[in-house]
Scaffold this active site. Structure first.
Site, short mmCIF file in Angstrom:
data_model
loop_
_atom_site.label_atom_id
_atom_site.label_comp_id
_atom_site.label_asym_id
_atom_site.label_seq_id
_atom_site.Cartn_x
_atom_site.Cartn_y
_atom_site.Cartn_z
CG ASN A 165 3.63 -16.10 0.16
OD1 ASN A 165 2.93 -16.61 1.02
ND2 ASN A 165 3.29 -14.96 -0.44
N GLY A 205 0.82 -1.21 0.00
CA GLY A 205 0.00 0.00 0.00
C GLY A 205 0.85 1.26 0.00
CE LYS A 210 1.65 -13.24 -6.05
NZ LYS A 210 2.72 -12.70 -5.18
#
Length: 354
Positions: free
Chosen positions: A274, A16, A207
């Site tokens: 991730n 953001g 993804k």
């Protein structure tokens, strides 16, 4: 001259704040189409005795989620979500997907008539067993506005630093997509506009599961497993496409060739949060995903394990887990149902090999 359009950003985490830096920088220069001020809703928290909004507005830096990167002075941090969104023509949603419904609920009936929204949120909605939906649909249904998505190979810190990259904006009304593109595109942040919202959004969500699997390979086998990692990524991309075509038919396979698709999988599998946490998870089997998230991400949330869980709940209710062994296995590993070292055992007989 027509009225200048106001842009508001709902969210102020790492991504953001990065997109605020891009939009704010653009609107400082743009003197015709858009209002110069960009309001950014910030969940208020105290940092070393100071309010985060105060730090952003005085020092022009989000020291918690985007440290070291100056924000343009026309980006105004606002702790009240209603004030942040007030009179906005273009709403940019960039929150962890777990918080979207709660945030939209506060805005019901308060959004300017004719406003349009863009979701940068990467996740899926699993409202009940056997059903799965898009985050953009939550925003659209709750606020009654048209919603498109921005998805792409966009590591937030690199975008904020001005590194050359691409992204994809998807809107059913491509003219609305082009309006957001005008607010966002820079010399180094290049935007392609398409009309395939579902496949673009599914790419951005799914993804993260693939990137987590790639990170597990890094943790288990290290740098000498290039072939293995490439195979896992390809199998993941095939499951992404298969999932989209089976459960959200009508899109185009070509969308997966845009930045929102293959490119995002690649960058996330080699440089995203991730991948990073999955590598640590494989190396430290005594720890949970939640523990590593808290230790490594400075308040940011992982999206891969959560999305894998939502997808698994949906597939399990449908009795179709076996059709998506990578998605299913990543979920089982994340919840410690099986150890990470069993990942490849469940992929050797993948349906694409038959």
């Amino acid at each position: 001259m027509s009225e200048q359009k106001r842009v508001a950003i709902i969210g102020s985490g790492n991504w953001g704040s990065a997109i605020a830096a891009v939009i704010g920088g653009n609107l400082q220069k743009e003197q015709t189409k858009f209002h110069r001020e960009v309001r950014m809703w910030v969940f208020e928290e105290m940092i070393n005795g100071r309010k985060l909004t105060e730090i952003i507005n005085q020092d022009h830096e989000n020291v918690k989620y985007l440290p070291g990167q100056k924000l343009p002075e026309n980006v105004i941090a606002e702790p009240d979500i209603l004030k942040a969104a007030e009179d906005a023509d273009l709403l940019v949603f960039v929150l962890p997907h777990q918080f979207i419904a709660r945030s939209c609920k506060q805005l019901v009936g308060k959004v300017k008539s004719g406003a349009i929204a863009l979701s940068l949120v990467k996740g899926l909605n699993n409202p009940e067993p056997g059903k799965i939906g898009l985050i953009s649909d939550i925003i659209k249904e709750q606020l009654g506005v048209e919603v498109g998505v921005l998805m792409g190979a966009n590591i937030a810190n690199e975008v904020a630093a001005g590194s050359f990259c691409e992204t994809t904006i998807a809107f059913k009304n491509v003219e609305h997509g082009r309006l957001f593109r005008d607010a966002i595109q820079t010399e180094n942040f290049r935007v392609t506009v398409v009309n395939d919202v579902a496949n673009a959004e599914l790419s951005g969500a799914l993804k993260n599961i693939v990137a987590f699997a790639a990170g597990l390979i890094d943790g288990l086998y290290g740098e000498k497993a290039g072939n293995t990692k490439a195979a896992v990524i390809r199998l993941g991309i095939m499951e992404m496409i298969d999932f989209a075509e089976k459960f959200f038919p009508g899109g185009s396979r070509e969308t997966f060739l845009e930045s929102c698709g293959v490119a995002d999988v690649i960058t996330s599998s080699f440089g995203g949060r991730n991948r990073k946490c999955a590598e640590a998870f494989a190396k430290q089997p005594d720890k949970t995903v939640k523990q590593l998230q808290d230790e490594m991400l400075n308040g940011q949330l992982l999206q891969g394990p959560g999305t894998a869980e939502e997808v698994n709940h949906f597939l399990k209710a449908k009795g179709r887990e076996n059709e998506f062994p990578l998605f299913t296995t990543v979920h089982r590993i994340c919840v410690k149902e099986i150890p990470a070292k069993e990942l490849l055992d469940h992929l050797r007989n993948h349906p694409v090999h038959k």
